[in-house]
Design a protein around this motif. Structure first.
Motif, short mmCIF file in Angstrom:
data_model
loop_
_atom_site.label_atom_id
_atom_site.label_comp_id
_atom_site.label_asym_id
_atom_site.label_seq_id
_atom_site.Cartn_x
_atom_site.Cartn_y
_atom_site.Cartn_z
N ILE A 117 0.99 -1.02 0.13
CA ILE A 117 -0.17 -0.10 -0.28
C ILE A 117 0.77 1.24 0.01
CG2 ILE A 117 -1.53 1.37 1.56
CD1 ILE A 117 -2.73 -1.34 2.30
N THR A 118 2.09 1.26 0.83
CA THR A 118 2.87 2.37 0.81
C THR A 118 3.63 2.63 -0.61
OG1 THR A 118 3.35 2.13 3.21
CG2 THR A 118 5.03 3.28 2.14
N ILE A 119 4.06 1.67 -1.04
CA ILE A 119 4.69 1.45 -2.50
C ILE A 119 3.68 2.17 -3.41
CG2 ILE A 119 5.79 0.20 -4.39
CD1 ILE A 119 6.90 -1.50 -2.07
N ALA A 120 2.73 1.68 -3.61
CA ALA A 120 1.32 1.94 -4.44
C ALA A 120 1.01 3.63 -4.41
CB ALA A 120 0.27 1.28 -4.33
N THR A 121 0.82 4.19 -3.00
CA THR A 121 0.67 5.51 -2.69
C THR A 121 1.82 6.17 -3.02
OG1 THR A 121 -0.82 4.55 -0.88
CG2 THR A 121 0.26 6.95 -0.90
N LYS A 122 2.99 5.81 -2.98
CA LYS A 122 4.03 6.74 -3.28
C LYS A 122 4.28 6.76 -4.85
CE LYS A 122 8.19 8.80 -1.92
NZ LYS A 122 8.22 9.74 -1.14
N PHE A 141 13.38 -17.49 -6.22
CA PHE A 141 13.35 -15.90 -6.74
C PHE A 141 12.67 -15.39 -5.47
CE2 PHE A 141 12.17 -12.49 -8.74
CZ PHE A 141 12.91 -12.33 -10.10
N VAL A 142 13.32 -14.41 -5.00
CA VAL A 142 13.08 -13.61 -3.78
C VAL A 142 12.81 -12.24 -4.18
CG1 VAL A 142 13.59 -12.88 -1.45
CG2 VAL A 142 14.81 -14.90 -2.61
N GLU A 143 11.70 -11.62 -3.81
CA GLU A 143 11.11 -10.42 -4.04
C GLU A 143 11.24 -9.49 -2.80
OE1 GLU A 143 8.32 -10.86 -7.79
OE2 GLU A 143 7.12 -10.64 -5.92
N THR A 144 11.92 -8.38 -2.76
CA THR A 144 12.02 -7.55 -1.37
C THR A 144 11.51 -6.28 -1.64
OG1 THR A 144 14.29 -7.01 -1.68
CG2 THR A 144 13.89 -9.13 -0.66
N ALA A 145 10.95 -5.62 -0.66
CA ALA A 145 10.96 -4.25 -0.46
C ALA A 145 11.57 -3.67 0.82
CB ALA A 145 9.38 -3.88 -0.42
N TYR A 163 10.38 2.83 -0.21
CA TYR A 163 10.99 1.15 -0.27
C TYR A 163 11.46 1.05 -1.80
CZ TYR A 163 8.19 0.37 4.03
OH TYR A 163 7.83 0.29 5.46
N LYS A 164 12.72 0.35 -1.71
CA LYS A 164 13.04 0.04 -3.06
C LYS A 164 12.82 -1.51 -3.26
CE LYS A 164 17.13 0.52 -5.87
NZ LYS A 164 18.61 1.14 -6.07
N GLU A 165 12.29 -1.80 -4.28
CA GLU A 165 11.91 -3.16 -4.78
C GLU A 165 13.03 -3.78 -5.37
OE1 GLU A 165 7.26 -3.68 -5.45
OE2 GLU A 165 7.71 -1.59 -6.33
N MET A 166 13.76 -4.84 -4.75
CA MET A 166 14.93 -5.30 -5.22
C MET A 166 14.48 -6.91 -5.28
SD MET A 166 17.10 -2.94 -5.72
CE MET A 166 18.78 -4.11 -5.74
N ASN A 167 14.77 -7.39 -6.48
CA ASN A 167 14.85 -9.03 -6.72
C ASN A 167 16.16 -9.95 -6.35
OD1 ASN A 167 12.00 -8.87 -7.28
ND2 ASN A 167 12.43 -8.34 -9.48
N ASP A 193 13.94 -0.59 2.92
CA ASP A 193 14.68 0.82 3.03
C ASP A 193 16.09 0.80 3.27
OD1 ASP A 193 14.77 -0.13 5.71
OD2 ASP A 193 13.31 1.43 6.42
N ASN A 194 16.59 -0.40 3.03
CA ASN A 194 18.03 -0.48 3.56
C ASN A 194 18.59 -1.90 2.54
OD1 ASN A 194 20.67 -1.38 4.28
ND2 ASN A 194 20.10 -0.28 6.49
N THR A 195 18.99 -1.61 1.41
CA THR A 195 19.28 -2.56 0.45
C THR A 195 20.59 -3.21 0.93
OG1 THR A 195 20.54 -1.17 -0.88
CG2 THR A 195 18.35 -1.60 -1.65
N THR A 196 21.55 -2.57 1.54
CA THR A 196 22.85 -3.23 2.14
C THR A 196 22.48 -4.23 3.04
OG1 THR A 196 24.00 -0.99 1.74
CG2 THR A 196 24.98 -2.65 3.42
#
Length: 241
Positions: free
Chosen positions: A30-35, A95-99, A79-83, A101-104
């Motif tokens: 919801i946060t990602i869609a709103t942003k 296959f892992v999907e993530t969201a 949030y950054k969406e990273m696979n 705020d800290n990719t490191t």
């Protein structure tokens, strides 16, 4: 039955048993869609369907409002969406999907889970060819509309499966066509209960019961991580699941 329908049925509620986990995942979406599309559901199709999904999942209204407010806060960076893609033990593709705020933090955690459980993290895009990216809509059945007619109508919108499941109709189509499919459904008066994006393996691999135990430990560790949204794999489910 179609592949998407069977795949979903095998996974249904298997990993999403914890309600707190469901609310956390939906809140992030919801946060990602709103942003991305703004806080007004009337002008934001993705937010609109997620709010309906939250309602069906009995997610408290204040949780939904908090997720929307977070996206509009000046302090929130998004949030950054990273696979992340890799192989578990015994050659099982994961296959892992993530969201996040800290990719490191996220990549370090995901890599450690793979390493500790006999797997290895691969390069981005290395497993894309093993999975089909699909959108899946759950809608209420509508009087006077047959599955056959609906399927014929939706073929031009990239839909390849229309199946009945109890009180719902489940529609699967190409991921890239999700906006067009949602628009058609809404404009034709169908009530959408939820919309999700899944990755269906092109080929399933058999494993022994002992191998499954080891693989399940890795999958569970990944799914428990707060940054992880979805985990897909090509391990064949046990009979009866």
């Amino acid at each position: 039955m179609g592949r998407a329908f069977e795949y979903r049925k095998a996974k249904k509620f298997k990993r999403w048993g914890n309600m707190a986990r469901v609310f956390t995942k939906l809140g992030k979406e919801i946060t990602i869609a709103t942003k991305a599309g703004g806080p007004d559901p009337d002008g934001n199709p993705r937010l609109r369907v997620l709010m309906q999904q939250a309602k069906k999942e009995n997610m408290p209204k204040e949780n939904v409002e908090r997720a929307i407010k977070k996206a509009t806060s000046k302090d929130f960076t998004d949030y950054k969406e990273m696979n992340y893609e890799g192989y578990g033990p015994f050659g099982i593709a994961i296959f892992v999907e993530t969201a996040t705020d800290n990719t490191t933090r996220t990549v370090a955690n995901v890599r450690s889970y793979f390493n500790k459980h006999g797997g290895s993290l691969g390069t981005s895009g290395s497993l894309e060819f093993l999975f089909e990216h699909k959108c899946v809509f759950h809608i209420n059945q509508k009087d006077g509309v047959s599955l056959e007619d609906l399927e014929l109508e939706l073929i031009d919108y990239g839909v390849d499966e229309v199946e009945a499941d109890e009180e719902e109709i489940i529609i699967s189509g190409e991921f890239s066509q999700n906006s067009a499919i949602q628009k058609y459904l809404e404009e034709n008066g169908f009530e959408i209960n939820s919309a999700e994006f899944i990755r269906i393996p092109n080929d399933l691999k058999e494993v022994t019961p002992e191998q499954r135990v080891q693989l399940d430990k890795l999958l569970e560790k990944l799914e428990e991580d707060e940054d992880v949204q979805n985990v897909f794999h090509n391990m064949k489910e046990e009979e009866g699941e």
